[in-house]
Design a protein around this motif. Structure first.
Motif, PDB file in Angstrom:
ATOM      1  N   GLY A   1      37.305  51.051  44.970  1.00  0.00           N
ATOM      2  CA  GLY A   1      38.023  50.854  43.723  1.00  0.00           C
ATOM      3  C   GLY A   1      37.145  51.076  42.509  1.00  0.00           C
ATOM      4  N   MET A   2      37.784  51.330  41.382  1.00  0.00           N
ATOM      5  CA  MET A   2      37.079  51.462  40.105  1.00  0.00           C
ATOM      6  C   MET A   2      37.904  50.734  39.047  1.00  0.00           C
ATOM      7  N   GLY A   3      37.238  50.203  38.052  1.00  0.00           N
ATOM      8  CA  GLY A   3      37.938  49.413  37.056  1.00  0.00           C
ATOM      9  C   GLY A   3      37.721  49.898  35.632  1.00  0.00           C
ATOM     10  N   SER A   4      38.801  49.937  34.872  1.00  0.00           N
ATOM     11  CA  SER A   4      38.695  50.280  33.453  1.00  0.00           C
ATOM     12  C   SER A   4      38.489  49.000  32.645  1.00  0.00           C
ATOM     13  N   LYS A   5      37.867  49.126  31.503  1.00  0.00           N
ATOM     14  CA  LYS A   5      37.575  47.969  30.670  1.00  0.00           C
ATOM     15  C   LYS A   5      38.865  47.370  30.107  1.00  0.00           C
ATOM     16  N   THR A   6      38.882  46.030  30.058  1.00  0.00           N
ATOM     17  CA  THR A   6      40.035  45.320  29.505  1.00  0.00           C
ATOM     18  C   THR A   6      39.555  44.164  28.648  1.00  0.00           C
ATOM     19  N   LYS A   7      40.486  43.528  27.961  1.00  0.00           N
ATOM     20  CA  LYS A   7      40.163  42.394  27.103  1.00  0.00           C
ATOM     21  C   LYS A   7      39.688  41.208  27.950  1.00  0.00           C
ATOM     22  N   TRP A   8      38.845  40.358  27.347  1.00  0.00           N
ATOM     23  CA  TRP A   8      38.232  39.250  28.072  1.00  0.00           C
ATOM     24  C   TRP A   8      39.248  38.253  28.605  1.00  0.00           C
ATOM     25  N   TYR A   9      40.397  38.125  27.936  1.00  0.00           N
ATOM     26  CA  TYR A   9      41.311  37.048  28.293  1.00  0.00           C
ATOM     27  C   TYR A   9      42.057  37.290  29.607  1.00  0.00           C
ATOM     28  N   TYR A  10      41.911  38.468  30.199  1.00  0.00           N
ATOM     29  CA  TYR A  10      42.496  38.696  31.512  1.00  0.00           C
ATOM     30  C   TYR A  10      41.635  38.098  32.635  1.00  0.00           C
ATOM     31  N   TRP A  11      40.343  37.946  32.374  1.00  0.00           N
ATOM     32  CA  TRP A  11      39.404  37.606  33.435  1.00  0.00           C
ATOM     33  C   TRP A  11      39.530  36.181  33.983  1.00  0.00           C
ATOM     34  N   PRO A  12      39.499  35.130  33.154  1.00  0.00           N
ATOM     35  CA  PRO A  12      39.531  33.769  33.721  1.00  0.00           C
ATOM     36  C   PRO A  12      40.714  33.536  34.650  1.00  0.00           C
ATOM     37  N   ASN A  13      41.888  34.021  34.246  1.00  0.00           N
ATOM     38  CA  ASN A  13      43.072  33.855  35.081  1.00  0.00           C
ATOM     39  C   ASN A  13      42.911  34.595  36.408  1.00  0.00           C
ATOM     40  N   ALA A  14      42.322  35.795  36.338  1.00  0.00           N
ATOM     41  CA  ALA A  14      42.132  36.585  37.557  1.00  0.00           C
ATOM     42  C   ALA A  14      41.176  35.878  38.519  1.00  0.00           C
ATOM     43  N   TYR A  15      40.094  35.321  37.985  1.00  0.00           N
ATOM     44  CA  TYR A  15      39.140  34.595  38.833  1.00  0.00           C
ATOM     45  C   TYR A  15      39.811  33.421  39.534  1.00  0.00           C
ATOM     46  N   MET A  16      40.554  32.619  38.771  1.00  0.00           N
ATOM     47  CA  MET A  16      41.182  31.449  39.366  1.00  0.00           C
ATOM     48  C   MET A  16      42.240  31.842  40.381  1.00  0.00           C
ATOM     49  N   ARG A  17      42.979  32.902  40.108  1.00  0.00           N
ATOM     50  CA  ARG A  17      43.992  33.370  41.054  1.00  0.00           C
ATOM     51  C   ARG A  17      43.347  33.754  42.387  1.00  0.00           C
ATOM     52  N   GLU A  18      42.205  34.447  42.321  1.00  0.00           N
ATOM     53  CA  GLU A  18      41.526  34.839  43.561  1.00  0.00           C
ATOM     54  C   GLU A  18      40.896  33.645  44.259  1.00  0.00           C
ATOM     55  N   PHE A  19      40.427  32.668  43.485  1.00  0.00           N
ATOM     56  CA  PHE A  19      39.872  31.452  44.084  1.00  0.00           C
ATOM     57  C   PHE A  19      40.958  30.711  44.862  1.00  0.00           C
ATOM     58  N   LEU A  20      42.140  30.571  44.270  1.00  0.00           N
ATOM     59  CA  LEU A  20      43.250  29.922  44.959  1.00  0.00           C
ATOM     60  C   LEU A  20      43.695  30.750  46.161  1.00  0.00           C
ATOM     61  N   GLY A  21      43.636  32.079  46.010  1.00  0.00           N
ATOM     62  CA  GLY A  21      43.973  32.945  47.132  1.00  0.00           C
ATOM     63  C   GLY A  21      42.997  32.770  48.289  1.00  0.00           C
ATOM     64  N   LEU A  22      41.741  32.594  47.962  1.00  0.00           N
ATOM     65  CA  LEU A  22      40.713  32.368  48.986  1.00  0.00           C
ATOM     66  C   LEU A  22      41.003  31.085  49.757  1.00  0.00           C
ATOM     67  N   ILE A  23      41.348  30.015  49.033  1.00  0.00           N
ATOM     68  CA  ILE A  23      41.650  28.736  49.678  1.00  0.00           C
ATOM     69  C   ILE A  23      42.890  28.874  50.561  1.00  0.00           C
ATOM     70  N   ALA A  24      43.921  29.524  50.018  1.00  0.00           N
ATOM     71  CA  ALA A  24      45.168  29.667  50.768  1.00  0.00           C
ATOM     72  C   ALA A  24      45.003  30.559  51.995  1.00  0.00           C
ATOM     73  N   ASP A  25      44.166  31.594  51.876  1.00  0.00           N
ATOM     74  CA  ASP A  25      43.982  32.546  52.971  1.00  0.00           C
ATOM     75  C   ASP A  25      43.321  31.903  54.184  1.00  0.00           C
ATOM     76  N   SER A  26      42.489  30.915  53.952  1.00  0.00           N
ATOM     77  CA  SER A  26      41.770  30.269  55.066  1.00  0.00           C
ATOM     78  C   SER A  26      41.851  28.752  54.929  1.00  0.00           C
ATOM     79  N   TRP A  27      43.049  28.241  54.663  1.00  0.00           N
ATOM     80  CA  TRP A  27      43.179  26.820  54.324  1.00  0.00           C
ATOM     81  C   TRP A  27      42.783  25.913  55.485  1.00  0.00           C
ATOM     82  N   VAL A  28      43.007  26.349  56.717  1.00  0.00           N
ATOM     83  CA  VAL A  28      42.618  25.514  57.859  1.00  0.00           C
ATOM     84  C   VAL A  28      41.095  25.377  57.918  1.00  0.00           C
TER      85      VAL A  28
END
Length: 480
Positions: free
Chosen positions: A433-460
Motif C-alpha cells: 500500500g501507499m498513502g497520500s498526505k491528509t489532515k492531522w485530524y483523521y489520524w487519532p480516530n484511525a489509530y483508535m479504530r485499529e486498536f479496537l479492531g485488534l482487541i476484537a480480532d483476538s478477544w479470546v
C-alpha cells in the motif's frame, strides 16, 4: 507460533543460566539482614548443630539500625541461628533472643526459611533484566520478520510488537533502577525483588499519563473537527466517547496511585491497574507504529496494477482534495516506476455511486486520470463497491482476469493504508500500500479504530493475556 515457543524456551534457559551463575558466584554464602533493636548495639550469635553452618561475621550498623549475619555452608541439613541482643528497649517490644531457621541444600545453597532468601538471591535482579530483554527481543524480532515477509498488514504482527514493547519497557525501567541501586545488592527479600517488576509498570504508567491525556484530547478535538466537516455519525462520535473514558481512567488511576487513603487490597488494585494499563498502552503504541509504518511504506516498482480506493466526491462529479490526493499518489508512483524500470501499470479506480453523487467515484477518478494524460486503455474501472472491503473484493475480481501471475498495490489516504491492507489480507490478497498526505485530524480516530479492531480480532487471546497479567500481579502483591 512454533518458532516463537522455541524462542521463549530459549529465553527461559537464559534466565536459568543466570540463576545458576548467581548461585555459583554466591555458592555457600548468604547474608541475613535483620532489624537492630532501639537500644542494642550488638549481639551474641551462635549456630547449631555444628557442622552445617558457620557464622563468618556478625556486624551491627547502629546508624541504620541493621544487624547483618554472614553465613558459610559446611554441609546439607537444617540448622538454627540464635541471636542474643546485648540490650533491648525497656518496653519489651523486642525480644532479647530470636531464632532464625536455616536450611542448607546440596552442601552449598543456604536458604533462610523465614524470608526464603537463598544463596545468590540478589542476582534475581540480573535474572529479571535478562529474561525481560530476551522476551522483548523474541517478540520484536518476530514482528520484524513478519513485516519483512509482507506481514505489515496483520493484527498478529501488531500483537507481537505490543508484547515486545511491553517487555522492553519493563526491562528498560528495571535496568535503570538496578543500575542506580547496584543490581540488587541492597537489602530486601525474594518477594520484594519479584515485586520490583510490577513497580516498573507503575513507574511507566505515571510517566506516560500526560501522553495518554494528550492523545485523548487529540481524539476528542479531531472528532469535533470531523463532525463539523463531514457531519454527525457514530464513528465521528466514537473518538469523543473513548477520549472521555480514557481521560477518566487516567484521572481515577492518578487519584488511586497517589491517594493517602489505604484500604484493604490497595496494593493489589494498584498492581493490577498499572500492569494492565502498561500492556494496553503498549498495544496502542504498537497500533500507532504499525499505522505509521504502513503509511510511509513505498511499494516496490514492479506492479502491474494500482488500485485507487474511492471516497466521497463533490456533487458536480469533481474530486475533493482527499480523494484527489489518492489518485495523485497513484500517478506519482506509476510514473516513477515507469521511469526506473520501464514497466507501465494499469490504474484501477474503485468506488461506487453514493445516493448524493451524480456518478460513481471510480468514474470521477477515471475522468481525473484522463485529465492527467493517462491513456484510457490503462484505466480499469470498478464502480460497484460501497465499502473498503468491497473495493478490494471487486477490484481483485477484475485483476484476476489477467491470471494469477501479477503484482498489485493500492493507493489511499495515509491514515487508511493499514486498515485497507488488513481487509485485503483477509480476502487472501497480498498487496503493498501507499498513502497520500491528509489532515492531522483523521489520524487519532484511525489509530483508535485499529486498536479496537485488534482487541476484537483476538478477544479470546486478549482476555487470556489480561487475566494472566492480573493474576500474576495479584499473586506477587499478596506475597509481599
Amino acid at each position: 507460533m512454533k518458532n516463537t515457543t522455541i524462542k521463549i524456551i530459549i529465553a527461559l534457559f537464559l534466565a536459568l543460566a543466570a540463576v545458576l551463575l548467581g548461585v555459583i558466584l554466591s555458592s555457600g554464602k548468604l547474608a541475613i539482614d535483620i532489624e537492630l533493636p532501639p537500644e542494642a548495639s550488638g549481639a551474641e550469635v551462635s549456630a547449631e548443630p555444628d557442622g552445617i553452618i558457620r557464622i563468618s561475621e556478625a556486624r551491627a550498623d547502629t546508624e541504620n539500625r541493621r544487624f547483618t549475619i554472614d553465613l558459610t555452608s559446611l554441609s546439607s541439613g537444617d540448622a538454627n541461628i540464635t541471636v542474643k541482643w546485648d540490650k533491648v528497649d525497656s518496653s519489651g517490644f523486642y525480644q532479647a533472643e530470636m531464632n532464625l531457621p536455616i536450611k542448607v541444600v546440596m552442601d552449598s545453597i543456604i536458604v533462610d526459611k523465614l524470608t526464603y532468601n537463598f544463596s545468590g538471591w540478589e542476582y534475581l535482579s540480573v535474572i529479571h533484566v535478562i529474561l525481560l530483554f530476551s522476551l522483548a527481543a523474541i517478540f520484536l524480532i518476530s514482528y520484524e520478520k513478519d513485516c519483512n515477509s509482507n506481514g505489515i498488514f496483520s493484527y498478529r504482527s501488531v500483537r507481537r510488537l505490543g508484547f515486545g514493547l511491553f517487555f522492553l519497557v519493563i526491562a528498560v525501567i528495571r535496568f535503570i533502577s538496578e543500575i542506580s541501586s547496584g543490581f540488587g545488592r541492597e537489602s530486601g527479600t525474594v518477594a520484594l525483588s519479584l515485586l520490583k517488576v510490577f513497580f516498573a509498570s507503575q513507574q511507566f504508567i505515571v510517566w506516560t499519563e500526560p501522553l495518554i491525556l494528550l492523545f485523548s484530547a487529540a481524539m476528542m478535538i479531531s472528532n469535533i473537527v470531523l463532525i463539523k466537516k463531514e457531519g454527525f455519525s457514530f464513528m465521528n462520535m466514537l473518538g469523543i466517547l473513548i477520549g472521555v473514558i480514557m481521560s477518566a481512567g487516567v484521572i481515577s488511576g492518578t487519584v488511586l496511585y497517589y491517594s493517602r487513603i489505604v484500604f484493604p487490597g490497595y496494593n493489589a488494585v494498584v498492581s493490577v491497574y498499572t500492569a494492565l494499563g502498561t500492556y494496553c498502552e503498549c498495544l496502542l503504541a504498537a497500533t500507532v507504529i504499525s499505522g505509521i509504518r504502513a503509511a510511509v511504506h513505498e511499494p516496490s516498482p514492479d506492479k502491474d496494477y494500482v488500485i485507487i480506493l474511492g471516497c466521497r466526491i463533490r456533487p458536480d462529479g469533481s474530486l475533493y482534495p482527499l480523494i484527489r490526493g489518492r489518485v495523485d499518489k497513484a500517478v506519482e508512483f506509476v510514473q516513477k516506476q515507469e521511469a526506473e524500470t520501464g514497466k507501465a501499470a494499469v490504474f484501477v479506480p474503485s468506488g461506487g455511486k453514493g445516493s448524493d453523487e451524480r456518478l460513481a467515484e471510480a468514474e470521477a477518478m477515471a475522468n481525473y486520470l484522463l485529465s492527467r494524460g493517462i491513456p484510457e486503455n490503462r484505466i480499469l474501472i470498478e464502480n460497484r463497491s460501497t465499502t473498503t472491503r468491497e473495493n478490494m473484493l471487486f477490484s481483485k475480481a477484475l485483476t484476476d482476469r489477467s491470471g494469477n501471475d501479477y503484482k498489485a498495490a493500492f493507493s489511499t489516504s495515509n491514515y487508511h493504508v493499514f486498515r485497507s491492507g488488513l481487509l485485503a489480507e483477509k480476502l487472501g490478497w497480498k498487496l503493498e500500500g501507499m498513502g497520500s498526505k491528509t489532515k492531522w485530524y483523521y489520524w487519532p480516530n484511525a489509530y483508535m479504530r485499529e486498536f479496537l479492531g485488534l482487541i476484537a480480532d483476538s478477544w479470546v487471546g486478549q482476555m487470556i493475556t489480561a487475566t494472566g497479567i492480573a493474576l500474576v500481579s495479584l499473586l506477587i502483591s499478596a506475597v509481599v
